[in-house]
Design an enzyme around this catalytic site. Structure first.
Site, mmCIF file in Angstrom:
data_model
loop_
_atom_site.group_PDB
_atom_site.id
_atom_site.type_symbol
_atom_site.label_atom_id
_atom_site.label_comp_id
_atom_site.label_asym_id
_atom_site.label_seq_id
_atom_site.Cartn_x
_atom_site.Cartn_y
_atom_site.Cartn_z
ATOM 1 N N ASP A 75 0.822 -1.216 0.000
ATOM 2 C CA ASP A 75 0.000 0.000 0.000
ATOM 3 C C ASP A 75 0.854 1.263 0.000
ATOM 4 O OD1 ASP A 75 0.963 -0.363 2.600
ATOM 5 O OD2 ASP A 75 -0.978 -0.978 3.392
ATOM 6 N N ASN A 93 -7.256 -3.038 14.471
ATOM 7 C CA ASN A 93 -8.639 -3.416 14.130
ATOM 8 C C ASN A 93 -8.695 -4.619 13.191
ATOM 9 O OD1 ASN A 93 -7.631 -2.296 11.808
ATOM 10 N ND2 ASN A 93 -9.239 -0.768 11.543
ATOM 11 N N HIS A 116 -7.061 -4.930 10.350
ATOM 12 C CA HIS A 116 -6.831 -4.666 8.912
ATOM 13 C C HIS A 116 -5.545 -5.350 8.451
ATOM 14 C CE1 HIS A 116 -4.482 -0.608 9.584
ATOM 15 N NE2 HIS A 116 -3.635 -1.600 9.545
ATOM 16 N N GLU A 153 -9.653 -2.076 5.636
ATOM 17 C CA GLU A 153 -10.188 -1.770 6.963
ATOM 18 C C GLU A 153 -11.411 -2.624 7.296
ATOM 19 O OE1 GLU A 153 -8.336 -0.141 8.814
ATOM 20 O OE2 GLU A 153 -7.970 1.939 8.232
HETATM 21 P P1 PGA Z 1 2.406 -1.691 12.732
HETATM 22 O O1 PGA Z 1 1.220 -1.631 11.689
HETATM 23 O O2 PGA Z 1 3.362 -2.702 12.227
HETATM 24 O O3 PGA Z 1 2.987 -0.303 12.717
HETATM 25 O O4 PGA Z 1 1.806 -2.082 14.053
HETATM 26 C C1 PGA Z 1 0.684 -2.818 11.207
HETATM 27 C C2 PGA Z 1 -0.447 -2.523 10.261
HETATM 28 O O5 PGA Z 1 -1.135 -1.499 10.425
HETATM 29 O O6 PGA Z 1 -0.684 -3.340 9.372
#
Ligand code: PGA
Length: 245
Positions: free
Chosen positions: A67, A135, A137, A142
């Site tokens: 992304d 959450n 995702h 999302e």
């Molecule tokens: P993080 O993010 O590794 O910074 O916890 C993970 C994500 O949002 O997929």
């Protein structure tokens, strides 16, 4: 889906770096799906060390990232192109022409279509690395009453904006939209490796590994449909969700 429980987060990162090293050794021209965020940083550090030690050669590897934020250029220090360059690509012998991170500027729909094409160009990823949002995702897909299969523009939830605010000067600076691979793109990879650590991930990981429910409200649960999905967590997180190996 397979769950690997390690002693600690550093050990999780070592396990995943070794998986990637072994894949590249056995298939030098492999394709990697890569992730950004805090979680993979130590994995990339280990890959840099392995590359410098001559243990792994990235010269023929192709990569596609999950992304990119909409509205910031690849030169911005919070763009995912900048993240990948500074945390990995600038320090290994990869040909940057073989690395793809969606363009966050210009025509977002066209950029999403370009990402969609890259997901399958030359074949799907041999290994897709994933973090997980608080959450649930994966990439920027999302939690919602529906998910999208192909690359698209996603509006970030409050939970994601709050979680990512730590990387920006202030919360208002966090982009509100992103270009992301869709769920079908992620599930198309031959092997998917999700790494998680920390108490913020407890609800999402519980949903992923503690029952057989698949729900769009926790997008990571779609991985239960993948034959070669591997979840790597440390003992502390396994204990927090009540997982027994
Ligand atoms: P993080 O993010 O590794 O910074 O916890 C993970 C994500 O949002 O997929």
């Amino acid at each position: 889906m397979k769950v690997i429980v390690t002693e600690n987060y550093d050990a999780s990162c070592a396990v995943v770096a070794e998986m990637i090293r072994d894949l590249v050794k056995s298939k030098p021209a492999c394709k990697l799906g890569l992730a950004t965020g805090g979680t993979p940083v130590p994995i990339y550090k280990k890959l840099i060390e392995m590359n410098k030690a001559g243990e792994v050669d990235f010269s023929q590897v192709h990569t596609v990232n999950l992304d990119e934020y909409c509205g910031i250029p690849g030169t911005h220090d919070q763009s995912y192109r900048y993240f990948m360059d500074t945390n990995l690509f600038d320090h290994i012998n990869i040909d940057k022409a073989n690395t793809f991170v969606a363009n966050g500027m210009g025509d977002f729909e066209a950029n999403a279509a370009e990402l969609e094409a890259k997901v399958r160009e030359g074949g799907v990823a041999d290994l897709q690395l994933l973090g997980i949002g608080n959450n649930g995702h994966i990439a920027f897909n999302e939690a919602s009453d529906h998910l999208i299969s192909v690359a698209h523009i996603e509006t970030l939830t409050e939970s994601t904006i709050n979680a990512n605010a730590r990387f920006f000067e202030k919360k208002e600076d966090v982009p509100t939209k992103a270009i992301t691979m869709g769920m079908g793109d992620i599930l198309a990879a031959k092997c998917v490796v999700l790494v998680a650590t920390g108490t913020a991930k407890v609800p999402a990981i519980k949903g992923l590994i503690m029952d057989n429910v698949i729900t769009t409200q926790n997008p990571s649960t779609m991985l239960k449909m993948h034959e070669n999905a591997i979840v790597v967590i440390d003992k502390e997180l396994a204990d927090a969700v009540g997982y027994k190996a």
